[in-house]
Design an enzyme around this catalytic site. Structure first.
Site, PDB file in Angstrom:
ATOM      1  NE  ARG A 169      -3.995  -2.039   0.665  1.00 23.61           N
ATOM      2  CZ  ARG A 169      -4.086  -3.151  -0.066  1.00 23.61           C
ATOM      3  NH1 ARG A 169      -3.247  -3.366  -1.050  1.00 23.61           N
ATOM      4  NH2 ARG A 169      -5.007  -4.054   0.179  1.00 23.61           N
ATOM      5  CG  ASP A 171      -1.749   3.702   3.451  1.00 24.65           C
ATOM      6  OD1 ASP A 171      -1.239   2.571   3.240  1.00 24.65           O
ATOM      7  OD2 ASP A 171      -2.921   3.848   3.836  1.00 24.65           O
ATOM      8  NE  ARG A 172       6.401   2.039   3.250  1.00 27.97           N
ATOM      9  CZ  ARG A 172       7.037   1.221   2.443  1.00 27.97           C
ATOM     10  NH1 ARG A 172       6.728   1.197   1.164  1.00 27.97           N
ATOM     11  NH2 ARG A 172       7.974   0.425   2.872  1.00 27.97           N
ATOM     12  CG  MET A 173      -1.507   2.028   6.771  1.00 23.97           C
ATOM     13  SD  MET A 173      -1.084   1.653   8.487  1.00 23.97           S
ATOM     14  CE  MET A 173      -2.588   0.882   9.050  1.00 23.97           C
ATOM     15  CG  HIS A 174       3.088  -2.707   3.237  1.00 25.67           C
ATOM     16  ND1 HIS A 174       2.890  -1.957   2.101  1.00 25.67           N
ATOM     17  CD2 HIS A 174       4.305  -2.354   3.717  1.00 25.67           C
ATOM     18  CE1 HIS A 174       3.945  -1.191   1.887  1.00 25.67           C
ATOM     19  NE2 HIS A 174       4.816  -1.403   2.854  1.00 25.67           N
TER      20      HIS A 174
END
Length: 193
Positions: A169, A171-174
């Site tokens: 993702r 936004d780094r909210m993998h």
């Protein structure tokens, strides 16, 4: 622990998304094996088929990976599909398939692939590229079309015990999800990225 969507179904859906991109080599996977001393080794191989019970690939049984699998039937594969920013990691046990599977795979390969399998002793030392060219040319002249299936061509199935899927993702909210086989089904667990 509750049983959720089957791990293989989740992997299959990710794999189909990767194939739908139309990009080459979406079936390429890094196969990691270990030998009897515990030395790991990884290399790229092609996934040829999946079904509810596992992932199928083929190789020369004289290769290092086949030797490793004969000593330790545990393996891990990893896919990274950059076009969809997803990854799949699968750990499990590997079993050798019967000769009919190996024959079907070999006979479906293009002639150049069949001849290379005959002409190259995979993973064995090579004196020179010229020597390999000579061996392949000799097999080209010798083998009928289609070439017969070599006795050392083998199919293997990785039967998953653990599947981990990762979706990147911006936004780094993998998203990371792990599926573990057991008790007649798959348990599902979200993991922190």
């Amino acid at each position: 622990m509750p049983v959720y969507e089957e791990g293989m179904a989740a992997f299959g859906a990710a794999y189909e998304r990767a194939l739908a991109t139309g990009k080459r080599n979406m079936n390429a996977m890094s196969l990691a094996t270990v030998n009897k001393t515990g030395q790991p080794s990884a290399r790229m191989v092609l996934l040829k088929r999946i079904d509810d019970s596992g992932l199928v690939f083929f190789t020369d049984e004289r290769s290092r990976k086949a030797r490793d699998l004969s000593e330790c039937a545990l393996a891990s594969v990893c896919f990274y599909w950059e076009p969809i920013e997803e990854q799949a990691r699968i750990d499990g046990t590997v079993e050798r398939l019967d000769a009919a599977h190996a024959a079907a795979d070999f006979l479906a390969r293009p002639r150049a692939g069949q001849i290379m399998i005959w002409g190259s002793a995979q993973s064995q030392p090579l004196a020179s590229v010229a020597a390999l060219r000579e061996a392949v040319a000799a097999q080209e002249a010798k083998q009928p079309a289609p070439a017969p299936v070599p006795p050392y061509w083998a199919g293997y199935k990785l039967r998953p015990r653990y599947i981990e899927l990762w979706r990147g993702r911006r936004d780094r909210m993998h998203e990371r999800v792990a599926y573990t086989a057991g008790g007649g089904g798959w348990s599902k667990q979200l993991l922190q990225p």
